[in-house]
Motif scaffolding. Structure first.
Motif, PDB file in Angstrom:
ATOM      1  N   GLU A 603      64.682  14.812  14.370  1.00 53.76           N
ATOM      2  CA  GLU A 603      65.255  15.809  15.271  1.00 53.76           C
ATOM      3  C   GLU A 603      66.779  15.707  15.310  1.00 53.76           C
ATOM      4  OE1 GLU A 603      63.291  14.852  18.883  1.00 53.76           O
ATOM      5  OE2 GLU A 603      61.366  15.795  18.315  1.00 53.76           O
ATOM      6  N   THR A 604      67.292  14.480  15.275  1.00 55.55           N
ATOM      7  CA  THR A 604      68.744  14.275  15.350  1.00 55.55           C
ATOM      8  C   THR A 604      69.453  14.827  14.122  1.00 55.55           C
ATOM      9  OG1 THR A 604      68.431  12.294  16.702  1.00 55.55           O
ATOM     10  CG2 THR A 604      70.545  12.530  15.584  1.00 55.55           C
ATOM     11  N   VAL A 605      68.940  14.524  12.936  1.00 57.63           N
ATOM     12  CA  VAL A 605      69.616  14.959  11.723  1.00 57.63           C
ATOM     13  C   VAL A 605      69.411  16.452  11.485  1.00 57.63           C
ATOM     14  CG1 VAL A 605      67.760  14.454  10.069  1.00 57.63           C
ATOM     15  CG2 VAL A 605      70.138  14.280   9.350  1.00 57.63           C
ATOM     16  N   ARG A 606      68.282  17.008  11.967  1.00 60.67           N
ATOM     17  CA  ARG A 606      68.091  18.458  11.839  1.00 60.67           C
ATOM     18  C   ARG A 606      69.194  19.199  12.595  1.00 60.67           C
ATOM     19  NH1 ARG A 606      63.266  19.319  14.375  1.00 60.67           N
ATOM     20  NH2 ARG A 606      62.048  18.891  12.490  1.00 60.67           N
ATOM     21  N   ARG A 607      69.528  18.705  13.796  1.00 61.05           N
ATOM     22  CA  ARG A 607      70.608  19.319  14.573  1.00 61.05           C
ATOM     23  C   ARG A 607      71.950  19.147  13.857  1.00 61.05           C
ATOM     24  NH1 ARG A 607      72.870  23.249  17.172  1.00 61.05           N
ATOM     25  NH2 ARG A 607      74.333  22.618  18.834  1.00 61.05           N
ATOM     26  N   ALA A 608      72.159  18.033  13.185  1.00 63.24           N
ATOM     27  CA  ALA A 608      73.397  17.823  12.425  1.00 63.24           C
ATOM     28  C   ALA A 608      73.549  18.884  11.334  1.00 63.24           C
ATOM     29  CB  ALA A 608      73.409  16.421  11.812  1.00 63.24           C
ATOM     30  N   ILE A 609      72.446  19.199  10.640  1.00 68.59           N
ATOM     31  CA  ILE A 609      72.488  20.228   9.597  1.00 68.59           C
ATOM     32  C   ILE A 609      72.929  21.564  10.190  1.00 68.59           C
ATOM     33  CG2 ILE A 609      71.055  21.578   8.010  1.00 68.59           C
ATOM     34  CD1 ILE A 609      69.380  19.006   7.585  1.00 68.59           C
ATOM     35  N   GLN A 610      72.381  21.907  11.332  1.00 66.01           N
ATOM     36  CA  GLN A 610      72.748  23.165  11.984  1.00 66.01           C
ATOM     37  C   GLN A 610      74.236  23.193  12.340  1.00 66.01           C
ATOM     38  OE1 GLN A 610      70.099  23.155  15.327  1.00 66.01           O
ATOM     39  NE2 GLN A 610      68.301  23.803  14.142  1.00 66.01           N
ATOM     40  N   LEU A 611      74.744  22.089  12.868  1.00 66.10           N
ATOM     41  CA  LEU A 611      76.149  22.027  13.271  1.00 66.10           C
ATOM     42  C   LEU A 611      77.084  22.107  12.059  1.00 66.10           C
ATOM     43  CD1 LEU A 611      75.875  19.279  16.034  1.00 66.10           C
ATOM     44  CD2 LEU A 611      76.357  21.712  16.386  1.00 66.10           C
ATOM     45  N   TYR A 612      76.751  21.407  10.984  1.00 60.65           N
ATOM     46  CA  TYR A 612      77.580  21.497   9.776  1.00 60.65           C
ATOM     47  C   TYR A 612      77.589  22.921   9.233  1.00 60.65           C
ATOM     48  CZ  TYR A 612      78.520  16.492   9.156  1.00 60.65           C
ATOM     49  OH  TYR A 612      78.983  15.205   9.289  1.00 60.65           O
ATOM     50  N   ARG A 613      76.447  23.602   9.322  1.00 58.16           N
ATOM     51  CA  ARG A 613      76.377  24.979   8.842  1.00 58.16           C
ATOM     52  C   ARG A 613      77.277  25.871   9.696  1.00 58.16           C
ATOM     53  NH1 ARG A 613      70.490  26.598   7.657  1.00 58.16           N
ATOM     54  NH2 ARG A 613      70.913  25.103   5.986  1.00 58.16           N
ATOM     55  N   GLU A 614      77.272  25.629  11.012  1.00 55.95           N
ATOM     56  CA  GLU A 614      78.114  26.423  11.913  1.00 55.95           C
ATOM     57  C   GLU A 614      79.598  26.179  11.645  1.00 55.95           C
ATOM     58  OE1 GLU A 614      77.142  26.056  16.065  1.00 55.95           O
ATOM     59  OE2 GLU A 614      74.987  25.942  15.628  1.00 55.95           O
ATOM     60  N   THR A 615      79.962  24.961  11.294  1.00 56.44           N
ATOM     61  CA  THR A 615      81.379  24.637  11.073  1.00 56.44           C
ATOM     62  C   THR A 615      81.808  24.824   9.621  1.00 56.44           C
ATOM     63  OG1 THR A 615      80.769  22.293  10.796  1.00 56.44           O
ATOM     64  CG2 THR A 615      81.465  23.013  12.992  1.00 56.44           C
ATOM     65  N   GLY A 616      80.856  25.156   8.743  1.00 61.38           N
ATOM     66  CA  GLY A 616      81.201  25.495   7.363  1.00 61.38           C
ATOM     67  C   GLY A 616      81.488  24.326   6.445  1.00 61.38           C
ATOM     68  N   ASP A 617      81.034  23.124   6.774  1.00 65.11           N
ATOM     69  CA  ASP A 617      81.265  21.959   5.915  1.00 65.11           C
ATOM     70  C   ASP A 617      80.021  21.731   5.055  1.00 65.11           C
ATOM     71  OD1 ASP A 617      81.811  19.531   4.720  1.00 65.11           O
ATOM     72  OD2 ASP A 617      82.769  18.687   6.508  1.00 65.11           O
ATOM     73  N   ARG A 618      80.004  22.366   3.889  1.00 62.14           N
ATOM     74  CA  ARG A 618      78.800  22.333   3.061  1.00 62.14           C
ATOM     75  C   ARG A 618      78.569  20.967   2.434  1.00 62.14           C
ATOM     76  NH1 ARG A 618      78.767  25.360  -1.291  1.00 62.14           N
ATOM     77  NH2 ARG A 618      76.504  25.500  -1.293  1.00 62.14           N
ATOM     78  N   LEU A 619      79.637  20.266   2.081  1.00 65.20           N
ATOM     79  CA  LEU A 619      79.444  18.957   1.453  1.00 65.20           C
ATOM     80  C   LEU A 619      78.794  17.986   2.434  1.00 65.20           C
ATOM     81  CD1 LEU A 619      79.748  17.073  -0.941  1.00 65.20           C
ATOM     82  CD2 LEU A 619      82.065  16.538  -0.157  1.00 65.20           C
ATOM     83  N   ARG A 620      79.296  17.940   3.652  1.00 70.45           N
ATOM     84  CA  ARG A 620      78.678  17.040   4.628  1.00 70.45           C
ATOM     85  C   ARG A 620      77.305  17.549   5.056  1.00 70.45           C
ATOM     86  NH1 ARG A 620      83.997  15.901   5.144  1.00 70.45           N
ATOM     87  NH2 ARG A 620      84.495  13.683   5.414  1.00 70.45           N
ATOM     88  N   GLU A 621      77.113  18.842   5.019  1.00 74.12           N
ATOM     89  CA  GLU A 621      75.776  19.373   5.275  1.00 74.12           C
ATOM     90  C   GLU A 621      74.800  18.842   4.230  1.00 74.12           C
ATOM     91  OE1 GLU A 621      73.313  23.577   5.057  1.00 74.12           O
ATOM     92  OE2 GLU A 621      75.478  23.663   5.369  1.00 74.12           O
ATOM     93  N   SER A 622      75.258  18.747   2.953  1.00 77.60           N
ATOM     94  CA  SER A 622      74.364  18.226   1.907  1.00 77.60           C
ATOM     95  C   SER A 622      74.009  16.771   2.176  1.00 77.60           C
ATOM     96  CB  SER A 622      75.026  18.363   0.534  1.00 77.60           C
ATOM     97  OG  SER A 622      76.037  17.385   0.328  1.00 77.60           O
ATOM     98  N   ARG A 623      74.956  16.015   2.729  1.00 68.80           N
ATOM     99  CA  ARG A 623      74.668  14.612   3.033  1.00 68.80           C
ATOM    100  C   ARG A 623      73.695  14.504   4.208  1.00 68.80           C
ATOM    101  NH1 ARG A 623      81.045  12.911   2.251  1.00 68.80           N
ATOM    102  NH2 ARG A 623      81.019  13.018  -0.033  1.00 68.80           N
ATOM    103  N   ALA A 624      73.789  15.462   5.136  1.00 66.19           N
ATOM    104  CA  ALA A 624      72.811  15.484   6.226  1.00 66.19           C
ATOM    105  C   ALA A 624      71.421  15.847   5.686  1.00 66.19           C
ATOM    106  CB  ALA A 624      73.250  16.481   7.294  1.00 66.19           C
TER     107      ALA A 624
END
Length: 744
Positions: A603-624
């Motif tokens: 649940e924690t990392v799923r929310r991280a993916i959503q936040l990275y998508r909102e802020t536009g950081d695709r590289l860190r989204e991939s790490r999430a």
């Protein structure tokens, strides 16, 4: 003359004084005034080759190349040429190599016509002109001084005639012209065809001669150590200091730039004091203000050798050499040299080409880059004035700052998005170009941050360190990251800027953790935390707390790690910092998974993916996504885990994050192994190894290949602990590097 001659006069050309009695010094003189008198043949000097140099070693390949070129009537006509020119830096051993080749050729009886040797002194105050050299060679060929033609052309014609006679009567001859400074100095001396050969040495590359060109560089380290050993044992066969301490001998060879002249001088210094261990001379050279001045044995001097080359340079070339020596790294590209010089365009290229022909500048690791020999760099830097040094460094630091800032924006923005318009200067068309430039200039950029010790450059060095941080993390140049972070800390501390010092400590901690120095990293983060707190920077303190928590998880202190991460998470939620919140959640998910709190991790990392998508950081989204795949696998959902890892892999490949690709593929292999799919597991691990190789991660690549080899060899051992590697396999570090909260 006192005494009586009892001997007869023979033919009017000499008197026999045998059996005569002399009561004091004797002078015999015979004068002839007959215009029709013919002198006998003058003696020739066709065996004038200097002695073979002692201690010659380490040039076996170059010696074979020279002999192939010198051999008359060689079966392979493409290797045998009339003229061979050996060039290289002063002191690199050109004359020694050429002498070794000439002696070997004479020993093989290749030149029955003899050897003519002439030292042209091309780099001394008064070089031997071509005309004077012709006179000397004609005398060596037996032409009496009184019969030398008066004009240069006539002397050249007589010289060629004599060579023709030698070729006809005796066979091929070798001309050895040492220390030529230009093609014009030797062109009239060349024997042409007729089977003769010419061997020339020069500090310049004499391309205009149409000769076979052989360039000498410094010796390989092993050969340099061998030269030291041989020189010492020549002086004393019982001297075993090099053999007894090969590590110090290797260091000494490097300090001498693997330059034969410097090595011979170092050996002479050791020979004059047999009780001195090699490491003492190494220490002396390291601690000396000038290695150049230490490398002087009273008869030979590296400084004087370089002086001969430097003093012959036109001022424009000499200035560029001095400036080049002030660059922070070991080699540089054209743009940085132009910035250093203060002009762009063809001028700098022409000057670099001239210095390269003089072997004072060397080709770099790829076309369009140049470097200096270590000792030449030290020599030339000492020739620069203080004013020249300060102005040049200011220009090159401005250049690095401008380009590094633009490159940093590309690295952070990603491959599919244009950089912000706030960057006025756009030297790079895309992220790929920016990364290429950063890769090429990395050593220079890292070295430039060390200028932080100079108050004039402290602020700029701190800014440069910040522009390099993301790139060094992305490329995993963690040791460089530590160097850059330490330099930034020093600059901020000297300036009394505690906030900037805290930022530097935080970045240093990230690099320390990546090098495996976990406890040092934790201490660096704590320093950052307290400094941020002291200046009222709550968000900065939360960044440091996030990093402390993630790193405490590395050493198994999970409760403390979760507390630190939860505190940081609360701070970012209160301040509305979504990007940093995403970073904390990514890190927290890793710790929760390690504590077997798997559902919370998902649940924690799923929310991280959503936040990275909102802020536009695709590289860190991939790490999430990578961390999400691990959490789903631990939660017993392998299909969803594979899909998440493939999401991460696609973006990592797009960003050319090769290490990230390797980590994700390694996790995929583990998921397939646990799902009973050994073929897919093996394929994933082999692909992981390939990506690790591309990233330069040798240890991780070896672990991936080991996992592939062991696939199917271990007995089933039941379901492993969540996120643990398969039986018999050790996983590389696969924790998702969610550093959003650690960004500056």
């Amino acid at each position: 003359m006192q005494g009586e001659s009892k001997g007869p006069i023979f033919g009017g050309d000499h008197v026999d004084f045998r059996d005569s009695v002399f009561l004091g010094p004797v002078t015999g003189k015979t004068e002839h005034h007959h215009s029709h008198h013919h002198c006998g043949a003058a003696p020739t000097a066709l065996e004038s080759l200097p002695a073979m140099p002692s201690g010659f070693t380490g040039r076996e390949a170059e010696l074979r190349t020279l002999l192939d070129a010198l051999e008359p009537g060689a079966a392979n006509a493409s290797t045998s040429v009339p003229v061979t020119a050996v060039s290289g830096l002063g002191g690199v051993g050109k004359t020694a190599l050429a002498l070794a080749a000439a002696h070997e050729a004479r020993g093989r009886k290749w030149f029955p016509g003899g050897v003519l040797f002439v030292d042209l002194h091309g780099y001394e105050g008064t070089p031997v002109t071509a005309d004077l050299a012709l006179q000397a060679l004609l005398r060596a060929l037996g032409v009496p001084p009184g019969q030398l033609p008066t004009g240069t052309e006539e002397r050249g014609a007589l010289y060629r005639t004599k060579l023709t006679e030698i070729a006809r009567d005796r066979g091929p001859l070798l001309l050895f012209a040492d220390n030529a400074s230009s093609a014009g100095q030797v062109r009239d001396l060349l024997p042409g065809c007729l089977g003769h050969r010419a061997l020339i040495t020069s500090r310049h590359r004499l391309a205009a001669l149409g000769a076979r060109l052989l360039t000498l560089d410094g010796l390989p380290t092993a050969a340099a150590v061998g030269l030291l050993d041989r020189a010492l044992r020549t002086a004393d066969p019982a001297d075993t200091r090099v053999a007894d301490d090969t590590k110090s001998a290797s260091l000494l060879a490097e300090l001498c730039g693997r330059l034969p002249l410097a090595l011979q001088i170092a050996a002479a210094l050791l020979s004059t004091d047999p009780g001195t261990p090699v490491y003492e001379l190494v220490t002396e050279l390291i601690e000396a203000q000038s290695r150049i001045d230490c490398l002087d044995d009273g008869e030979r001097s590296v400084r004087l050798t370089f002086d001969l080359s430097y003093r012959r340079l036109p001022e424009a070339e000499a200035r560029l050499l001095r400036l080049f020596a002030l660059l922070p790294g070991t080699e540089s590209g054209l743009a940085a040299v132009e910035a250093l010089h203060g002009k762009r365009g063809r001028t700098v290229r022409v000057l670099l080409a001239a210095l390269e022909r003089a072997h004072l500048v060397e080709p770099g690791s790829c076309p369009g880059r140049w470097r200096l020999h270590d000792l030449v760099r030290e020599y030339a830097a000492q020739e620069a004035t203080a004013t020249e040094r300060g102005a040049a460094r200011t220009r090159v630091m401005s250049f690095y700052l401008e380009r590094a800032r633009a490159a940093d924006v590309h690295v952070r923005t990603g491959p599919d998005r244009p950089p912000p318009r706030s960057i006025r200067f756009q030297p790079f068309r895309d992220r790929g170009e920016a990364l290429i430039w950063l890769d090429e200039e990395r050593q220079n950029l890292v070295a430039a941050t060390r200028w932080a010790a100079d108050p004039q450059f402290a602020r700029d060095a701190f800014l440069l360190a910040g522009y390099l941080a993301e790139y060094l993390q992305f490329r995993r140049y963690s040791d460089d990251g530590v160097v850059v972070g330490r330099a930034a800390q020093g600059a901020a501390r000297r300036a009394g800027d505690r906030k900037c010092e805290a930022e530097a400590w935080n970045r240093t901690g990230i690099s320390l953790r990546d090098t495996g120095r976990v406890w040092e990293a934790i201490e660096a983060y704590r320093q950052a935390f307290f400094l941020y707190r002291a200046v009222g920077q709550e968000r900065g303190a939360a960044q440091a707390a996030c990093n402390i928590g993630y790193t405490l998880g590395d050493v198994g202190q999970f409760d403390d790690a979760i507390r630190a991460l939860t505190d940081a998470l609360g701070c970012f939620q209160r301040t509305g910092d979504l990007h940093s919140e995403a970073g904390v959640r990514t890190n927290l998910a890793v710790i929760l998974r390690k504590c077997c709190r798997v559902q919370e991790s998902v649940e924690t990392v799923r929310r991280a993916i959503q936040l990275y998508r909102e802020t536009g950081d695709r590289l860190r989204e991939s790490r999430a996504w990578h961390g999400y795949g691990q959490a789903l696998d631990a939660f017993g959902k392998p299909r969803e885990a594979v899909d998440a890892c493939l999401q991460a892999l696609a973006v990592s490949e797009e960003f050319e994050d090769w290490h990230g690709c390797g980590k994700t593929l390694y996790v995929l292999g583990m998921i397939h192994e646990r799902a009973g799919e050994p073929a897919r597991a093996r394929s994933s691990w082999l692909r992981a190894a390939e990506f690790y190789d591309r990233a330069g991660a040798v240890r991780d690549a070896a672990l991936a290949r080991r996992a592939a080899r062991l696939t199917g060899s271990a007995e089933p051992a039941g379901k492993p602990t969540p996120a643990s590697p398969p039986v018999g396999k050790t996983a590389p570090s696969t924790g998702s590097a969610g550093r959003g909260a650690a960004r500056r």
